[in-house]
Design a protein around this motif. Structure first.
Motif, mmCIF file in Angstrom:
data_model
loop_
_atom_site.group_PDB
_atom_site.id
_atom_site.type_symbol
_atom_site.label_atom_id
_atom_site.label_comp_id
_atom_site.label_asym_id
_atom_site.label_seq_id
_atom_site.Cartn_x
_atom_site.Cartn_y
_atom_site.Cartn_z
ATOM 1 N N UNK A 170 0.849 -1.201 0.000
ATOM 2 C CA UNK A 170 0.000 0.000 0.000
ATOM 3 C C UNK A 170 0.885 1.252 0.000
ATOM 4 N N UNK A 171 1.833 1.265 0.932
ATOM 5 C CA UNK A 171 2.703 2.440 1.066
ATOM 6 C C UNK A 171 3.503 2.677 -0.213
ATOM 7 N N UNK A 172 4.031 1.593 -0.792
ATOM 8 C CA UNK A 172 4.821 1.706 -2.030
ATOM 9 C C UNK A 172 3.972 2.276 -3.161
ATOM 10 N N UNK A 173 2.787 1.706 -3.308
ATOM 11 C CA UNK A 173 1.917 2.107 -4.423
ATOM 12 C C UNK A 173 1.483 3.559 -4.263
ATOM 13 N N UNK A 174 1.174 3.956 -3.032
ATOM 14 C CA UNK A 174 0.711 5.338 -2.829
ATOM 15 C C UNK A 174 1.845 6.348 -2.946
ATOM 16 N N UNK A 175 3.070 5.878 -2.638
ATOM 17 C CA UNK A 175 4.225 6.766 -2.760
ATOM 18 C C UNK A 175 4.548 7.014 -4.238
ATOM 19 N N UNK A 176 4.364 5.958 -5.041
ATOM 20 C CA UNK A 176 4.655 6.094 -6.475
ATOM 21 C C UNK A 176 3.465 5.601 -7.301
#
Lengths: 163, 150
Positions: free
Chosen positions: A39-45
């Motif tokens: 989730x964090x990865x996808x929302x960051x990029x």
């Protein structure tokens, strides 16, 4: 895709992704951490997802799956065949948490090979099409039906044997 | 014609899964239907597979609620920087309040009675503020409509 739309989709996919990650990692807590990481990865990029290359759901599940496989590889640096990875089985905490009716199912699932567990969750729990399953698991679409059928028959046998 | 190509003695096997998933061509569906009319074994397998699919679909393989996914979706860097920000603001305000209180008690020319009166008034206001703040925080935590966008 707008950030809010993506967040909404992620929330809806959370449980399915968690169920799939649990089948790969064999532990609900590790699976939840893995899904949060993605989730964090996808929302960051968010730009990493390209809508022209296909729908969001299989893409996201593929990212979750790859992340889980990376985690397993880090645990076993000597190398692990993820196709035949045997599951350690649910921990005692997991067994207590899940309802008794689903406990037998969960237990039977843990007896199946890794890929069979994933294909069952993707189809019967998440309701993905064969094309989407092929995309998530990176396998030929023509082999999905036979793999899924073998997985279901194996699961049925396990359930017949143990309830 | 279909039966000529696929004799009854040959079970439909994996096509049963394709059948319940709606992933067969019309010809394949016809073949499975015809075959299951005649073959007890495949008919029973079909019923079992349908029941199994339904069981998995209704199972709770993940116990994590949507709210939990939503709460944990914030970037960890944003979350930690927000926590640090609040910590610094609260620590600064406590230090300022401490200095002010010290100056008020030991540095002002007011009598002890006047000082006690002032402390009672400001202490009462602070107590009311924290009571309302606590209530709001509890409501915010348990309000299931908090994420509804109007």
């Amino acid at each position: 895709m707008k950030n809010n739309d993506m967040r909404q989709q992620l929330v809806q996919l959370g449980n399915g992704a968690h169920a799939m990650a649990t089948q790969i990692l064999g532990n609900t807590d590790d699976a939840a951490d893995a899904v949060h990481d993605v989730f964090a990865k996808v929302l960051r990029k968010p730009h990493v997802y390209n809508a022209d290359k296909g729908p969001f759901t299989p893409w996201f599940l593929r990212v979750v799956r790859n992340h889980c496989i990376d985690l397993i590889r880090r645990r076993h640096p000597g190398g692990v065949d993820v196709e035949t990875l045997s599951d350690p089985g649910p921990g005692p905490q997991t067994s207590l948490e899940i309802a008794q009716r689903d406990q037998a199912l969960q237990l039977a699932l843990t007896k199946l090979p890794d890929l069979q567990r994933q294909i069952i969750v993707l189809r019967d729990y998440m309701d993905l099409s064969y094309a989407e399953i092929a995309s998530v698991l990176n396998i030929a679409q023509g082999t999905v039906m036979s793999r899924l059928h073998r997985a279901r028959m194996a699961l049925k046998e396990e359930l017949d044997r143990h309830g | 014609m279909v039966n000529e190509k696929r004799p009854l003695e040959k079970h439909v096997g994996e096509l049963l899964s394709g059948f319940i998933d709606g992933e067969l061509t019309q010809q394949q569906r016809q073949w499975v239907t015809l075959h299951c009319d005649e073959c007890d074994e495949c008919r029973q397998d079909l019923a079992r597979l349908q029941a199994l699919r339904e069981r998995i679909g209704n199972a709770r393989l993940s116990e994590v609620g949507e709210d939990q996914w939503r709460e944990n979706m914030n970037d960890p860097i944003v979350q930690s920087s927000r926590s640090i920000g609040w910590l610094l603001i609260i620590a600064g305000m406590l230090v300022i309040a401490g200095i002010g209180l010290f100056a008020f008690i030991f540095g002002s020319d007011l009598s002890i009675g006047e000082k006690l009166l002032m402390i009672a008034v400001y202490g009462g206001l602070a107590s009311l503020f924290f009571s309302v703040l606590r209530q709001r925080l509890i409501e915010r935590k348990t309000d299931k409509y908090k994420d509804v966008e109007i």
